[in-house]
Scaffold this active site. Sequence first.
Site, PDB file in Angstrom:
ATOM      1  N   ARG A  91       0.852  -1.198   0.000  1.00  5.53           N
ATOM      2  CA  ARG A  91       0.000   0.000   0.000  1.00  5.53           C
ATOM      3  C   ARG A  91       0.888   1.249   0.000  1.00  5.53           C
ATOM      4  O   ARG A  91       1.951   1.268   0.631  1.00  5.53           O
ATOM      5  CB  ARG A  91      -0.849  -0.042   1.265  1.00  5.53           C
ATOM      6  CG  ARG A  91      -1.840   1.096   1.444  1.00  5.53           C
ATOM      7  CD  ARG A  91      -3.004   0.940   0.551  1.00  5.53           C
ATOM      8  NE  ARG A  91      -4.132   1.764   0.973  1.00  5.53           N
ATOM      9  CZ  ARG A  91      -5.145   2.081   0.161  1.00  5.53           C
ATOM     10  NH1 ARG A  91      -5.160   1.666  -1.085  1.00  5.53           N
ATOM     11  NH2 ARG A  91      -6.148   2.803   0.587  1.00  5.53           N
ATOM     12  N   THR A 366      -9.785   0.534  -9.146  1.00  2.00           N
ATOM     13  CA  THR A 366      -8.822  -0.440  -8.647  1.00  2.00           C
ATOM     14  C   THR A 366      -8.903  -1.627  -9.592  1.00  2.00           C
ATOM     15  O   THR A 366      -9.758  -1.683 -10.455  1.00  2.00           O
ATOM     16  CB  THR A 366      -9.263  -0.749  -7.204  1.00  2.00           C
ATOM     17  OG1 THR A 366      -9.235   0.461  -6.492  1.00  2.00           O
ATOM     18  CG2 THR A 366      -8.449  -1.803  -6.521  1.00  2.00           C
ATOM     19  N   THR A 384      -4.186  -0.661  -7.025  1.00  2.00           N
ATOM     20  CA  THR A 384      -5.006   0.515  -7.303  1.00  2.00           C
ATOM     21  C   THR A 384      -4.218   1.802  -7.465  1.00  2.00           C
ATOM     22  O   THR A 384      -3.126   1.947  -6.912  1.00  2.00           O
ATOM     23  CB  THR A 384      -6.027   0.695  -6.147  1.00  2.00           C
ATOM     24  OG1 THR A 384      -6.915   1.755  -6.461  1.00  2.00           O
ATOM     25  CG2 THR A 384      -5.357   0.998  -4.828  1.00  2.00           C
ATOM     26  N   ASN A 386      -6.457   4.317  -6.926  1.00  2.00           N
ATOM     27  CA  ASN A 386      -7.626   4.863  -6.242  1.00  2.00           C
ATOM     28  C   ASN A 386      -8.677   5.294  -7.260  1.00  2.00           C
ATOM     29  O   ASN A 386      -9.487   4.486  -7.669  1.00  2.00           O
ATOM     30  CB  ASN A 386      -7.285   6.008  -5.291  1.00  2.00           C
ATOM     31  CG  ASN A 386      -8.455   6.293  -4.365  1.00  2.00           C
ATOM     32  OD1 ASN A 386      -9.213   5.373  -4.061  1.00  2.00           O
ATOM     33  ND2 ASN A 386      -8.613   7.524  -3.932  1.00  2.00           N
ATOM     34  N   SER A 437      -7.710   0.966   3.457  1.00  2.89           N
ATOM     35  CA  SER A 437      -8.199   0.480   2.169  1.00  2.89           C
ATOM     36  C   SER A 437      -9.409  -0.427   2.374  1.00  2.89           C
ATOM     37  O   SER A 437      -9.624  -0.967   3.467  1.00  2.89           O
ATOM     38  CB  SER A 437      -7.086  -0.302   1.487  1.00  2.89           C
ATOM     39  OG  SER A 437      -7.570  -0.939   0.334  1.00  2.89           O
TER      40      SER A 437
HETATM   41  N1  GLY Z   1      -8.517   3.022  -3.142  1.00  2.00           N
HETATM   42  C1  GLY Z   1      -9.538   2.145  -2.789  1.00  2.00           C
HETATM   43  C2  GLY Z   1      -9.197   1.302  -1.622  1.00  2.00           C
HETATM   44  O1  GLY Z   1      -8.044   1.025  -1.402  1.00  2.00           O
HETATM   45  O2  GLY Z   1     -10.074   0.921  -0.899  1.00  2.00           O
END
Ligand code: GLY
Length: 555
Positions: A91, A366, A384, A386, A437
């Site tokens: 992430r 995503t 992702t 986002n 997330s």
């Molecule tokens: N960007 C969407 C998530 O990670 O939930």
Amino acid sequence: MAAFFIPAGYVQGQPAKDNSNEYRNGMVVCAYPDAALAGLNVLKKGGNAVDAAVAVQFALAVTLPEAGNIGGGGFMVYRPAKGAANTLDFREKAPGAASQNMYLDSAGNVIPAMSLSTHRASGVPGSVDGMVEAHRKYGRLKWEELVQPAIDLARGGFKITKRLAEDLNRNGADFRRLNEGKNYLIKDTPWQQGDLLVQEDLAKTLEQIRDKGRAGFYEGEVAEELVGEMQNGKGLISRTDLKNYHSVWRKALTGSYKGYKIITMPPPSSGGIALLQLLQSVEKYPLSRWGFNRDSTVQLLVEAERRVYADRSKYLGDPDFYKVPTDSLLRPAYNRLRMSSFSWDMATASASIQPGTFAGYESDQTTHYSIVDRQGNAVAITTTLNGSFGSKIFVRRGGFLLNNEMDDFSSKPGVPNMFGLVGGKANSIQPGKRMLSSMTPTIIEKDGKLFMVVGTPGGSTIITSVFQTILNVIEFNQNMQQAVESKRFHHQWLPDVVYIEQTAIDSLARVKLEQKGYKIVEGGPSGRVDAILKTKSGYYEGGADPRGDDTKLGW
Ligand code: GLY
């Protein structure tokens, strides 16, 4: 090296329609046909599921610019055929210069779109480090061989699908407004299905990654381009942020549902905890007797979703910064108690539901891909930028898009983000912290053997889409493709609305629910689930979501 294999009937620029369920040796299901083909070829030449995942990730960065990425991040859940499951958190992180109130004006109000379409919207990307790390620990083929297919796609170009042409045309004005000069996604005449998309700058960046691994992205030319872009646009990501970025191996989160073992992603994803809470909340009810999307089924699932998303808003955040009460949230008695407050006669008002309390607690987009290999190793990765195309800001000469993942933080307690999700302290912005997330890559076992690999994009709807897909198979006896295609619905506590896909609920069920006070809003497609089921006879059955260009290829 084996010759590049192209399945019979495969046509570039179209999702592959391979509905055979006769594959025993491996399968790739992902959101773009050329990326699925890259993954399948890695499997066929002896690569394992992690090798194929690396090839798919980089190929998606070329062929699915709205979500596939090197400028974003993600999560991997890995279940080897032998040995313990593991998860990798790649992430994005808040830059070192980020601060709690960075998106507020002097009056303390959230500045619209600042966390979405500015240079400050980007977290420090994690995808390249994630792939390097996954390959270092589990890969079998050479790294160069896995990155090369993406370089070939970027340099030689690939024929775009109708949906990608439409996406590029829809976003062209934003690409022009947010970037100086030209880039490969901007075209003077509208994009059309079958046009060749060539990305030479991206090919050069991928060559750096191929030749130097993580240093090819987090240091040297590419890093300089990224930091230069930040400096041009008053962004925050620095050389030090890039150099210090590292993905993290985290113990897989596990739970059970009616004898199935669920292996899923721990925080900073909220998805794994929420999925296990949802399954616990509905486990004792006779869903299969009620039937798929009948009024009782929908009511029960909505009431569970309402309660679980309320908890998400308060208790979930980056575990390296905030003590997430995982054990308390996953106590079956806690989730049963939460469900005891709902009445079959009328909808619970979300205003009357607060995040739960438990003893001892102190306090488009995503993309997902599912892969299995010949040995039975399985990978579920959700990754992702986002928003669709992230911040829509390119690293010029780097040829890639930056994420706008900072919007997944809570900019201000109680103020919804782009998915309508609210949060507070647990998910406040801090330097070096990972934003919460909803991504829910998940693998399921039955009797100690691989059963399902599943995940989806869809922002806040990710969790409910994965939840409903699992129930479609286990409770409603649907095959993998049906389970993926089935219409879905979604409730996330706030706003107090049941979102449904068109025709998800028949008119009889809808009237009954509305009479009980449920506000039902019909919306567009929800998620793009890509999943694999291992059948009793040992074959892999794929589910590729027709809501996108998703493709399943096996051998
Ligand atoms: N960007 C969407 C998530 O990670 O939930």
